[in-house]
Scaffold this motif. Sequence first.
Motif, PDB file in Angstrom:
ATOM      1  N   ARG A  31       0.814  -1.208   0.000  1.00 16.71           N
ATOM      2  CA  ARG A  31       0.000   0.000   0.000  1.00 16.71           C
ATOM      3  C   ARG A  31       0.853   1.265   0.000  1.00 16.71           C
ATOM      4  N   SER A  32       1.931   1.260   0.793  1.00  9.81           N
ATOM      5  CA  SER A  32       2.745   2.480   0.864  1.00  9.81           C
ATOM      6  C   SER A  32       4.115   2.147   1.428  1.00  9.81           C
ATOM      7  N   LEU A  34       7.223   4.101   3.630  1.00  4.01           N
ATOM      8  CA  LEU A  34       7.518   5.295   4.422  1.00  4.01           C
ATOM      9  C   LEU A  34       8.982   5.303   4.832  1.00  4.01           C
ATOM     10  N   MET A  48       6.156   9.599   2.655  1.00  4.53           N
ATOM     11  CA  MET A  48       5.346   8.437   2.337  1.00  4.53           C
ATOM     12  C   MET A  48       5.190   8.377   0.825  1.00  4.53           C
ATOM     13  N   GLY A  92       3.882  -0.498   4.330  1.00  2.77           N
ATOM     14  CA  GLY A  92       2.542  -0.795   4.778  1.00  2.77           C
ATOM     15  C   GLY A  92       1.869  -1.749   3.819  1.00  2.77           C
ATOM     16  N   GLY A  93       1.153  -2.721   4.376  1.00  2.00           N
ATOM     17  CA  GLY A  93       0.465  -3.683   3.541  1.00  2.00           C
ATOM     18  C   GLY A  93       0.595  -5.055   4.147  1.00  2.00           C
ATOM     19  N   THR A  96      -4.278  -8.937   5.308  1.00  2.00           N
ATOM     20  CA  THR A  96      -5.456  -8.112   5.559  1.00  2.00           C
ATOM     21  C   THR A  96      -5.097  -6.917   6.421  1.00  2.00           C
ATOM     22  N   SER A  97      -3.832  -6.535   6.365  1.00  2.00           N
ATOM     23  CA  SER A  97      -3.384  -5.450   7.230  1.00  2.00           C
ATOM     24  C   SER A  97      -4.162  -4.180   6.989  1.00  2.00           C
ATOM     25  N   TYR A  98      -4.504  -3.518   8.058  1.00  2.16           N
ATOM     26  CA  TYR A  98      -5.158  -2.216   7.965  1.00  2.16           C
ATOM     27  C   TYR A  98      -4.221  -1.087   8.345  1.00  2.16           C
ATOM     28  N   GLY A  99      -2.967  -1.344   8.386  1.00  2.00           N
ATOM     29  CA  GLY A  99      -2.106  -0.219   8.692  1.00  2.00           C
ATOM     30  C   GLY A  99      -0.779  -0.585   9.307  1.00  2.00           C
ATOM     31  N   LYS A 100      -0.556  -1.860   9.622  1.00  2.00           N
ATOM     32  CA  LYS A 100       0.705  -2.171  10.267  1.00  2.00           C
ATOM     33  C   LYS A 100       1.852  -1.907   9.307  1.00  2.00           C
ATOM     34  N   LEU A 101       2.960  -1.455   9.869  1.00  2.00           N
ATOM     35  CA  LEU A 101       4.170  -1.202   9.105  1.00  2.00           C
ATOM     36  C   LEU A 101       5.186  -2.298   9.393  1.00  2.00           C
ATOM     37  N   PHE A 103       9.105  -2.875   9.224  1.00  2.00           N
ATOM     38  CA  PHE A 103      10.308  -2.053   9.130  1.00  2.00           C
ATOM     39  C   PHE A 103      11.496  -2.854   8.623  1.00  2.00           C
TER      40      PHE A 103
ATOM     41  N   TYR B  33      -1.371   2.747  16.823  1.00  2.00           N
ATOM     42  CA  TYR B  33      -0.563   1.552  16.589  1.00  2.00           C
ATOM     43  C   TYR B  33       0.447   1.423  17.732  1.00  2.00           C
ATOM     44  N   TYR B  35       4.163  -0.438  18.732  1.00  2.00           N
ATOM     45  CA  TYR B  35       5.341  -1.132  18.224  1.00  2.00           C
ATOM     46  C   TYR B  35       6.294  -1.383  19.389  1.00  2.00           C
ATOM     47  N   ASP B  42      14.803  -3.272  14.679  1.00  2.00           N
ATOM     48  CA  ASP B  42      13.804  -2.376  14.100  1.00  2.00           C
ATOM     49  C   ASP B  42      12.482  -2.556  14.847  1.00  2.00           C
ATOM     50  N   PRO B  43      11.617  -1.563  14.774  1.00  2.00           N
ATOM     51  CA  PRO B  43      10.318  -1.661  15.468  1.00  2.00           C
ATOM     52  C   PRO B  43       9.491  -2.814  14.918  1.00  2.00           C
ATOM     53  N   PHE B  45       5.669  -4.477  14.889  1.00  2.00           N
ATOM     54  CA  PHE B  45       4.267  -4.134  15.101  1.00  2.00           C
ATOM     55  C   PHE B  45       3.626  -5.086  16.105  1.00  2.00           C
ATOM     56  N   ASP B  56      -5.887  -4.598  13.740  1.00  2.00           N
ATOM     57  CA  ASP B  56      -4.817  -5.434  13.223  1.00  2.00           C
ATOM     58  C   ASP B  56      -4.009  -5.960  14.409  1.00  2.00           C
ATOM     59  N   GLN B  97      -7.523   4.650   9.093  1.00  2.00           N
ATOM     60  CA  GLN B  97      -6.764   3.415   9.117  1.00  2.00           C
ATOM     61  C   GLN B  97      -6.356   3.052   7.699  1.00  2.00           C
ATOM     62  N   GLY B  98      -5.469   2.055   7.603  1.00  2.00           N
ATOM     63  CA  GLY B  98      -5.003   1.669   6.290  1.00  2.00           C
ATOM     64  C   GLY B  98      -3.680   2.339   5.985  1.00  2.00           C
ATOM     65  N   ASN B  99      -3.002   1.842   5.006  1.00  2.00           N
ATOM     66  CA  ASN B  99      -1.640   2.288   4.767  1.00  2.00           C
ATOM     67  C   ASN B  99      -1.520   3.468   3.818  1.00  2.00           C
ATOM     68  N   GLN B 103       1.877   7.571   9.518  1.00  2.00           N
ATOM     69  CA  GLN B 103       1.895   7.265  10.941  1.00  2.00           C
ATOM     70  C   GLN B 103       2.952   8.132  11.620  1.00  2.00           C
TER      71      GLN B 103
END
Lengths: 113, 114
Positions: A31-32, A34, A48, A92-93, A96-101, A103, B33, B35, B42-43, B45, B56, B97-99, B103
Amino acid sequence: EDKVVQSPLSLVVHEGDTVTLNCSYEVTNFRSLLWYKQEKKAPTFLFMLTSSGIEKKSGRLSSILDKKELFSILNITATQTGDSAVYLCAVGGGGTSYGKLTFGQGTILTVHP
Amino acid sequence: AAGVIQSPRHLIKEKRETATLKCYPIPRHDTVYWYQQGPGQDPQFLISFYEKMQSDKGSIPDRFSAQQFSDYHSELNMSSLELGDSALYFCASSLGQGNSYEQYFGPGTRLTVT
């Protein structure tokens, strides 16, 4: 499994040099991407990126994403000692992730005077 | 501009004790979120919430639980603490929410378990 790999792991340069940091990724349902700068505290948001080929720029920093080759680069021109930090790439992605990153392991940049 | 607030900033606990970490998102941000960042790592989640519902879940141990309250602040409850729980715990918030949403991270809570 989602994976983000950064290179190099560490970099030592002198003030005024230009550096390029790399980030490659394997993430389902991308999705993105960062970029963050971390200096012994919270990661500070830099950029981003969601679309290929569109450069994002902020002062001496710029970044671009290639969704076909699954990588991004972060450029810093005319480096200063204040740029010394860990640079984190996060994607991000995934499923079914809704936002977890997810790293990467970070690139430690040290800029000497 | 207001940032993400975390408290406490430092916490020292003994093994098997309980800890509660708090996070106050940027005003109007509705997604939080958590972490965990171990030394030199690294962080990773842990968990996220959107509009007070868990959205999530990552690598959060069963000994940990979290929730988001009506004012959008969140708390991470950690029980039966182990030495390996010593880490920096970051909270991040976003608007939506969502990527596709940036953040922003708080200053972190450094937890030391002895």
